[in-house]
Design an enzyme around this catalytic site. Sequence first.
Site, mmCIF file in Angstrom:
data_model
loop_
_atom_site.group_PDB
_atom_site.id
_atom_site.type_symbol
_atom_site.label_atom_id
_atom_site.label_comp_id
_atom_site.label_asym_id
_atom_site.label_seq_id
_atom_site.Cartn_x
_atom_site.Cartn_y
_atom_site.Cartn_z
ATOM 1 N N LYS A 110 0.807 -1.225 0.000
ATOM 2 C CA LYS A 110 0.000 0.000 0.000
ATOM 3 C C LYS A 110 0.835 1.268 0.000
ATOM 4 O O LYS A 110 0.482 2.270 -0.623
ATOM 5 C CB LYS A 110 -0.938 0.007 1.218
ATOM 6 C CG LYS A 110 -2.026 -1.056 1.155
ATOM 7 C CD LYS A 110 -2.888 -1.018 2.403
ATOM 8 C CE LYS A 110 -3.944 -2.116 2.347
ATOM 9 N NZ LYS A 110 -4.768 -2.149 3.585
ATOM 10 N N ARG A 111 1.976 1.205 0.687
ATOM 11 C CA ARG A 111 2.804 2.412 0.809
ATOM 12 C C ARG A 111 3.617 2.700 -0.455
ATOM 13 O O ARG A 111 4.269 3.740 -0.542
ATOM 14 C CB ARG A 111 3.734 2.286 2.021
ATOM 15 C CG ARG A 111 3.011 2.402 3.361
ATOM 16 C CD ARG A 111 3.993 2.276 4.516
ATOM 17 N NE ARG A 111 4.397 0.895 4.740
ATOM 18 C CZ ARG A 111 5.448 0.531 5.469
ATOM 19 N NH1 ARG A 111 6.215 1.448 6.019
ATOM 20 N NH2 ARG A 111 5.747 -0.737 5.642
#
Length: 252
Positions: A14-15
């Site tokens: 996600k990052r």
Amino acid sequence: MSNCAIILAGGEGKRMKSDKPKTLSLVLEKPMLLWVINALKRAGVDDICVVKGYKKECIEEFLDDYNKENSVSIESVFQAERLGTGHAVMMAKQFLAKCDGNVVILNGDAPFMDSKTISSALKQHENGFAATVISAKVDDPTGYGRIVRDKDGNLEAIVEQKDASEEILKIDEVNSGGFWFNAQQLLSVLDRITSNNNAREYYLPDAIKLLLQDGKKVGAFTAECSDTVLGANDPAQLEELNEIAKAKGYAC
């Protein structure tokens, strides 16, 4: 007897601020997953299964292209829910059941896990071990599982950061996330891994714990280069991998 490999490539990352699976992020213009596949091939491991998850169609497209270009047949399995590394390997049980030798399990986002490390770890593993953890000594072990050895240097445990005592936190030898297992020995404990932890996930290092409890011989192979443990969880770390690859002349 033949050896095989499972590559864990289900992560979303996600990052990473990307719309594709983390393992398809590029290091020197090549997907990290390709780096891992090429290292396995150079180590003589051709029977490979990729565990896909987030945006599985992207991994499927990548593998379709790779298989056509190289006239090979890398398999893939789908991990619908991401419930840990142990759970990912559970998805590949049918693939494992066909392997009558050893299996190496690697993270698809660790591009500097090289063929020499894979081969050298296997050489040690073949001395009667049920499992061999690939470890590395690092300057800053924060966040990694620590390799705990007994007074004779034998592997005693892998202790995660959150579970480590002050004494264990001082250890600079860490788990790279890569493992060699006797495939059938791994199958004997895989279904006994539980999710009795804070994250409610199934962790592959628990297979090591179970094999030790069963009285099996388990070891750790220390890689020559600490870069084998490196991965990327965000764009800054990915850029760092690219800089390291350029500076050290790494090639996919």
